[in-house]
Design a protein around this motif. Sequence first.
Motif, PDB file in Angstrom:
ATOM      1  N   GLU A 199       4.000   1.122   1.529  1.00  0.00           N
ATOM      2  CA  GLU A 199       3.825   1.535   2.924  1.00  0.00           C
ATOM      3  C   GLU A 199       3.334   0.381   3.780  1.00  0.00           C
ATOM      4  OE1 GLU A 199       1.112   4.612   2.319  1.00  0.00           O
ATOM      5  OE2 GLU A 199       2.545   5.960   1.364  1.00  0.00           O
ATOM      6  N   THR A 200       2.384  -0.397   3.243  1.00  0.00           N
ATOM      7  CA  THR A 200       1.870  -1.547   3.988  1.00  0.00           C
ATOM      8  C   THR A 200       2.965  -2.555   4.261  1.00  0.00           C
ATOM      9  OG1 THR A 200      -0.287  -1.239   2.965  1.00  0.00           O
ATOM     10  CG2 THR A 200       0.138  -3.368   4.001  1.00  0.00           C
ATOM     11  N   LEU A 201       3.772  -2.840   3.237  1.00  0.00           N
ATOM     12  CA  LEU A 201       4.861  -3.797   3.403  1.00  0.00           C
ATOM     13  C   LEU A 201       5.907  -3.266   4.372  1.00  0.00           C
ATOM     14  CD1 LEU A 201       6.008  -6.503   2.494  1.00  0.00           C
ATOM     15  CD2 LEU A 201       7.128  -5.314   0.584  1.00  0.00           C
ATOM     16  N   GLN A 202       6.197  -1.963   4.271  1.00  0.00           N
ATOM     17  CA  GLN A 202       7.194  -1.370   5.157  1.00  0.00           C
ATOM     18  C   GLN A 202       6.759  -1.464   6.618  1.00  0.00           C
ATOM     19  OE1 GLN A 202       8.465   2.716   4.246  1.00  0.00           O
ATOM     20  NE2 GLN A 202       8.260   3.146   6.404  1.00  0.00           N
ATOM     21  N   ARG A 203       5.474  -1.156   6.887  1.00  0.00           N
ATOM     22  CA  ARG A 203       4.996  -1.235   8.269  1.00  0.00           C
ATOM     23  C   ARG A 203       5.051  -2.653   8.801  1.00  0.00           C
ATOM     24  NH1 ARG A 203       1.083   2.596   6.435  1.00  0.00           N
ATOM     25  NH2 ARG A 203      -0.369   0.897   5.984  1.00  0.00           N
ATOM     26  N   ALA A 204       4.723  -3.618   7.930  1.00  0.00           N
ATOM     27  CA  ALA A 204       4.746  -5.010   8.379  1.00  0.00           C
ATOM     28  C   ALA A 204       6.167  -5.452   8.714  1.00  0.00           C
ATOM     29  CB  ALA A 204       4.133  -5.909   7.306  1.00  0.00           C
ATOM     30  N   LEU A 205       7.137  -5.096   7.851  1.00  0.00           N
ATOM     31  CA  LEU A 205       8.517  -5.503   8.094  1.00  0.00           C
ATOM     32  C   LEU A 205       9.109  -4.799   9.305  1.00  0.00           C
ATOM     33  CD1 LEU A 205       9.964  -5.628   4.467  1.00  0.00           C
ATOM     34  CD2 LEU A 205       8.996  -7.477   5.815  1.00  0.00           C
ATOM     35  N   ALA A 206       8.696  -3.551   9.524  1.00  0.00           N
ATOM     36  CA  ALA A 206       9.259  -2.789  10.635  1.00  0.00           C
ATOM     37  C   ALA A 206       9.005  -3.462  11.974  1.00  0.00           C
ATOM     38  CB  ALA A 206       8.673  -1.375  10.638  1.00  0.00           C
ATOM     39  N   GLY A 207       7.877  -4.159  12.098  1.00  0.00           N
ATOM     40  CA  GLY A 207       7.561  -4.818  13.355  1.00  0.00           C
ATOM     41  C   GLY A 207       8.463  -5.986  13.672  1.00  0.00           C
ATOM     42  N   TYR A 208       9.186  -6.504  12.645  1.00  0.00           N
ATOM     43  CA  TYR A 208      10.028  -7.690  12.863  1.00  0.00           C
ATOM     44  C   TYR A 208      11.510  -7.422  12.652  1.00  0.00           C
ATOM     45  CZ  TYR A 208       5.468  -9.901  12.449  1.00  0.00           C
ATOM     46  OH  TYR A 208       4.153 -10.239  12.622  1.00  0.00           O
ATOM     47  N   LEU A 209      11.851  -6.358  11.902  1.00  0.00           N
ATOM     48  CA  LEU A 209      13.254  -6.084  11.593  1.00  0.00           C
ATOM     49  C   LEU A 209      13.808  -4.904  12.376  1.00  0.00           C
ATOM     50  CD1 LEU A 209      13.247  -6.687   7.743  1.00  0.00           C
ATOM     51  CD2 LEU A 209      13.798  -8.286   9.576  1.00  0.00           C
ATOM     52  N   GLY A 210      13.004  -4.327  13.284  1.00  0.00           N
ATOM     53  CA  GLY A 210      13.529  -3.319  14.182  1.00  0.00           C
ATOM     54  C   GLY A 210      13.464  -1.912  13.664  1.00  0.00           C
ATOM     55  N   TYR A 211      12.857  -1.656  12.510  1.00  0.00           N
ATOM     56  CA  TYR A 211      12.751  -0.289  11.996  1.00  0.00           C
ATOM     57  C   TYR A 211      11.639   0.447  12.709  1.00  0.00           C
ATOM     58  CZ  TYR A 211      11.076   3.439   8.940  1.00  0.00           C
ATOM     59  OH  TYR A 211      10.621   4.617   8.452  1.00  0.00           O
ATOM     60  N   GLU A 212      11.866   1.680  13.120  1.00  0.00           N
ATOM     61  CA  GLU A 212      10.845   2.515  13.748  1.00  0.00           C
ATOM     62  C   GLU A 212      10.544   3.695  12.853  1.00  0.00           C
ATOM     63  OE1 GLU A 212      12.011   3.678  17.582  1.00  0.00           O
ATOM     64  OE2 GLU A 212      12.038   1.637  18.403  1.00  0.00           O
ATOM     65  N   SER A 213       9.262   3.982  12.647  1.00  0.00           N
ATOM     66  CA  SER A 213       8.856   5.053  11.760  1.00  0.00           C
ATOM     67  C   SER A 213       9.366   6.386  12.280  1.00  0.00           C
ATOM     68  CB  SER A 213       7.325   5.095  11.649  1.00  0.00           C
ATOM     69  OG  SER A 213       6.865   3.881  11.147  1.00  0.00           O
ATOM     70  N   LEU A 214       9.654   7.301  11.308  1.00  0.00           N
ATOM     71  CA  LEU A 214      10.083   8.647  11.684  1.00  0.00           C
ATOM     72  C   LEU A 214       8.961   9.392  12.355  1.00  0.00           C
ATOM     73  CD1 LEU A 214      11.934   9.657   8.410  1.00  0.00           C
ATOM     74  CD2 LEU A 214      12.972   8.868  10.525  1.00  0.00           C
ATOM     75  N   LYS A 215       9.313  10.307  13.247  1.00  0.00           N
ATOM     76  CA  LYS A 215       8.323  11.170  13.884  1.00  0.00           C
ATOM     77  C   LYS A 215       8.677  12.616  13.537  1.00  0.00           C
ATOM     78  CE  LYS A 215       7.273   8.122  17.753  1.00  0.00           C
ATOM     79  NZ  LYS A 215       7.186   7.982  19.210  1.00  0.00           N
ATOM     80  N   ALA A 216       7.684  13.369  13.117  1.00  0.00           N
ATOM     81  CA  ALA A 216       7.916  14.740  12.719  1.00  0.00           C
ATOM     82  C   ALA A 216       6.900  15.626  13.344  1.00  0.00           C
ATOM     83  CB  ALA A 216       7.860  14.864  11.205  1.00  0.00           C
ATOM     84  N   SER A 217       7.237  16.893  13.493  1.00  0.00           N
ATOM     85  CA  SER A 217       6.314  17.866  14.078  1.00  0.00           C
ATOM     86  C   SER A 217       6.181  19.045  13.138  1.00  0.00           C
ATOM     87  CB  SER A 217       6.827  18.335  15.449  1.00  0.00           C
ATOM     88  OG  SER A 217       6.011  19.373  15.932  1.00  0.00           O
ATOM     89  N   ASN A 218       4.943  19.415  12.848  1.00  0.00           N
ATOM     90  CA  ASN A 218       4.663  20.550  12.002  1.00  0.00           C
ATOM     91  C   ASN A 218       4.083  21.675  12.813  1.00  0.00           C
ATOM     92  OD1 ASN A 218       5.496  19.362   9.588  1.00  0.00           O
ATOM     93  ND2 ASN A 218       3.642  18.161   9.499  1.00  0.00           N
ATOM     94  N   SER A 272      -2.261  -9.317   2.188  1.00  0.00           N
ATOM     95  CA  SER A 272      -3.010  -9.668   0.974  1.00  0.00           C
ATOM     96  C   SER A 272      -2.446  -8.912  -0.218  1.00  0.00           C
ATOM     97  CB  SER A 272      -4.493  -9.330   1.145  1.00  0.00           C
ATOM     98  OG  SER A 272      -5.040 -10.053   2.215  1.00  0.00           O
ATOM     99  N   LYS A 273      -2.321  -9.608  -1.325  1.00  0.00           N
ATOM    100  CA  LYS A 273      -1.945  -8.964  -2.584  1.00  0.00           C
ATOM    101  C   LYS A 273      -3.164  -8.262  -3.172  1.00  0.00           C
ATOM    102  CE  LYS A 273       1.448 -12.548  -3.756  1.00  0.00           C
ATOM    103  NZ  LYS A 273       1.749 -13.641  -4.717  1.00  0.00           N
ATOM    104  N   PRO A 274      -2.939  -7.152  -3.880  1.00  0.00           N
ATOM    105  CA  PRO A 274      -1.666  -6.459  -4.078  1.00  0.00           C
ATOM    106  C   PRO A 274      -1.279  -5.684  -2.840  1.00  0.00           C
ATOM    107  CG  PRO A 274      -3.422  -5.288  -5.181  1.00  0.00           C
ATOM    108  CD  PRO A 274      -4.041  -6.553  -4.657  1.00  0.00           C
ATOM    109  N   VAL A 275       0.027  -5.656  -2.572  1.00  0.00           N
ATOM    110  CA  VAL A 275       0.525  -4.987  -1.377  1.00  0.00           C
ATOM    111  C   VAL A 275       1.296  -3.741  -1.781  1.00  0.00           C
ATOM    112  CG1 VAL A 275       2.649  -6.363  -1.315  1.00  0.00           C
ATOM    113  CG2 VAL A 275       1.788  -5.314   0.775  1.00  0.00           C
ATOM    114  N   GLY A 276       1.074  -2.649  -1.068  1.00  0.00           N
ATOM    115  CA  GLY A 276       1.769  -1.404  -1.338  1.00  0.00           C
ATOM    116  C   GLY A 276       3.045  -1.284  -0.532  1.00  0.00           C
TER     117      GLY A 276
END
Length: 967
Positions: free
Chosen positions: A947-966, A941-945
Amino acid sequence: MICCGRTCVGLLLLLCLPFQVLSARTVANVADEFTSLSASPIAEYYLDKQGILNLSDVRALPRQDWFQSQSESPFFGYSSDILWVRLPVRNVGSVRQKLLLEVQYPLLDLVEIHIIKNEGVAQEWHLGDAYPFNQRPVDANNFMVPLLLEPGEFVTAYIRIESTSSLGAPIKLRDYDHYFDEQQSIMVGQGLYYGIILVMVLYNLFIYLSVRHVSYLYYIGAAFGCSFYVASVQGIGFQFLWADYPWINTIAIPASLSVFGLMGTLFAISLLNTRVNTPYIHNVFSVLALCFTLVFLLAFVLGPRTSTILVSVVGMPTALIVICCGFYLMHLGVRAARFFVLAWTVLLSSVFVTGLSKFGVLPSTTLIKYSVQVASAVEVILFSFALADRINEERRAKLEAQKNAVSNEKRAREEHKRFLELKFHAAVDDLKVRQNLVQAQAENDAKSRFLATMSHEIRTPLNGVLGMSELMRDTRLDDIQAHYVSTIAQSGKALLGIIDDIMDYAKIAEGNLELKDADVDLDQLCQECIAFFSANAEAKGLELLCSFAPGTPRYIKADPTRLRQVLLNLMANAFKFTDQGHVSLRVSSSAPIRDQSAYHLRFDVVDTGIGIEHKAQRRLFKAFNQADLSVTRQFGGTGLGLSISKKLSELMGGDIGVVSTPGRGSRFWFNIECQPASRDYIQAHELSLTTLHNKKVLLIDTGASLSQIMSEQMREWGMTSLLASNSKQAMEMLRYETRQGHPVEYVILDHKQDALQTVADISRCKEINSPKFVVVTTMESVRRYSMPPCTEHVLCLQKPFAPRMLHQVLLQLSSVSYLPDIERMDAKASLFTDKTVLVVEDNKVNQMVVSGLLRKMGLNLQYAENGQQAVDMMTQAECHFDLVLMDCEMPVLDGYSAASQIRRYEQRKNLPPVPIIALTAHVLREHKEKAIAAGMNEHLSKPVGYETLQRALAGYLGYESLKASNG
């Protein structure tokens, strides 16, 4: 039940077995005028216990092994022995005798008759109900064989009998011609009996079809059961009904008795109304009916002997209980019980009389011989009378009730007339109400369509505002410009929040609102919420605080959007009605109520505003309601926020409430139940505590409320906090702690006019170990005073802040590297390489926004301004796209139709489907379902941010979110 008497008779006869008549005559002499002779007292009997003797063995037995019986109907009970009967017959007359040798018990399984003449077997027959009826030499219900004797001729009849029923041998010699003359009258009697049964059955069946009273069905069933039992016992059923099916003989008696017992018991229950008159006996009858049902079923499984004994065991107490119950109900005055008792008395009397005749107490006349059959016919007739009397009684009661009803009807006629008038007016009013409801529904539908349209039209330009502001954040901006851009974005989000509130209220009203749980950092979420109101707080001069109670979990699984929505609604409400003092957000936890593995969190938003009257508090959480109309005029607002917050808190497993005092402020609270976040998420976001453990912090003039919050938080981190009201006191405390060998590692002070001087004085003092400084700033203080230089020893922390922000600053001063939150990373690097996206969008501004967001991700772009262009580009062989972002409302061809055509093309060409994501200003479920039905993979749904767009595209274009440890 009829078999009860026969069983008693059989048992008594069994006791008489040892009795023998030694002096009785042993030859049946037939004279010239012979008609019939009961040969049982003349015959001799032998019981083969082992069942191994044949005719030759039996003929060789000595005389003393045989015995005689006084009875004309000798029975030997239920025995597995083989019974041998020897009957010598002599023609003492001067004429040839044509005789019939009859065994008068049609229930015997196997009957072998051997005629010995001149020491040889002259004739033999194999009879019994185990053989088809057509094998019998004489067409009769009993077992008969012809016997021709010349004058003076002597023969001996040997009869071998084997049976699973009662073992008996009532034998009679008859003159052939006289027998058939006698049979005519007997057959007339039998026809009369079965005719009576048939007439009564048809008569009562006709009545049943008229009155539909179940008692008549029970009556018909009992009559059929009784008549079938009589037909089975007399052999008439085998003779006329199932002559070719001898196996029926094995189940006929127990099955027919079970049916008679079951239907008779049910008939007694219905006729005597035992459920009302005698509840205890009713329960007994119900158990007996169940027993008869079970016996009926077992008759097809067990042998005939066992089944007959079993039905007799059930039938004997049933007969006694039924007749005792009848006498008891006669005593109570039940009219039908008279006929009922009389019928059973007649039947049991006939059984008793038959038993006496079998013992020889009474002569065996034709009437006594057929007394049970006559009594059963009388019983059927009396039962019919009883049933008719019961129905007549009910009719009389019904007639009396009708008379009373007629008299009551006269009195009620006028009232009924008035009722009809009222009903007419009510119907008219109901019609008007229905008309109004239809009109209101139409108006609501129109409003819903209007809301959806307006939401779509507002979201389209708003997507440009928010998208451009997000892109501007990635340009070089100073702090003031960044704050302005942030304010623009926040204002746009506020407008979006109003639209979402209206749409959420519509969803809640329709029951379509759903939660989407995800891992949430509560610290970060609260930081975002208070940052949203930072400008408002500074403009009004309010102190904005955020705190967590000790032991409160920071990482949970909940719907972040809805949780943020409730917090923003409550905080917006607090800021709206507060002009001085402070607004604070506090998060705490308590033991869960239902799920022990869950967290039970409470959020309190406290303000020092105008407060709310107690009466007004009751309607605060209703839609379109505020404390009073003047509030709306003075402060504005839709009145939807608190109503939506209440529904959302209930959806999240909690509740919402308010505690307020007019003139002193309000405390709005809500609680939720949620699960812990995933272990991976916690490891990726948790900050280190070991570095800060046992460290000392000095708070200089930071304000009472903020100092208390920071001290509480630092204690939870294992730190020691000291408070100083001014710089002079701070210097003294720092010197003292240094002399004691426990120097202060951190100094936190408010950004005021002398703040920089205080930092310089402390840093130059040789008596103090140089601490590290955190300067708490505001936008106003930055504009008024010089900004302190950020060094490795001095860092700034802007109000308002959540505990996590303070934690990060202290770790940074301690030179401990930590990974920033994934959600706040500046993703400038290419996330997707060599991927091409087709953007289908007719709005130029939205094209700019989407293209800017996609280029930040390193994607290649192509554009189509309507659905038809998108279809043409997708069907060109030289074009290849990894993903399509599809607007839904476009000229020429809309996005839904375009997606459908693309999917059909892919199916025709057997191509792998390209992911299509709907990017539209529509937000209703029906639009999401329409997009999925058209073949799209997802709906945004618009307006889209970003991060929201990035997460949606990652599911179809093969991108995996970074994992970090603090950690």
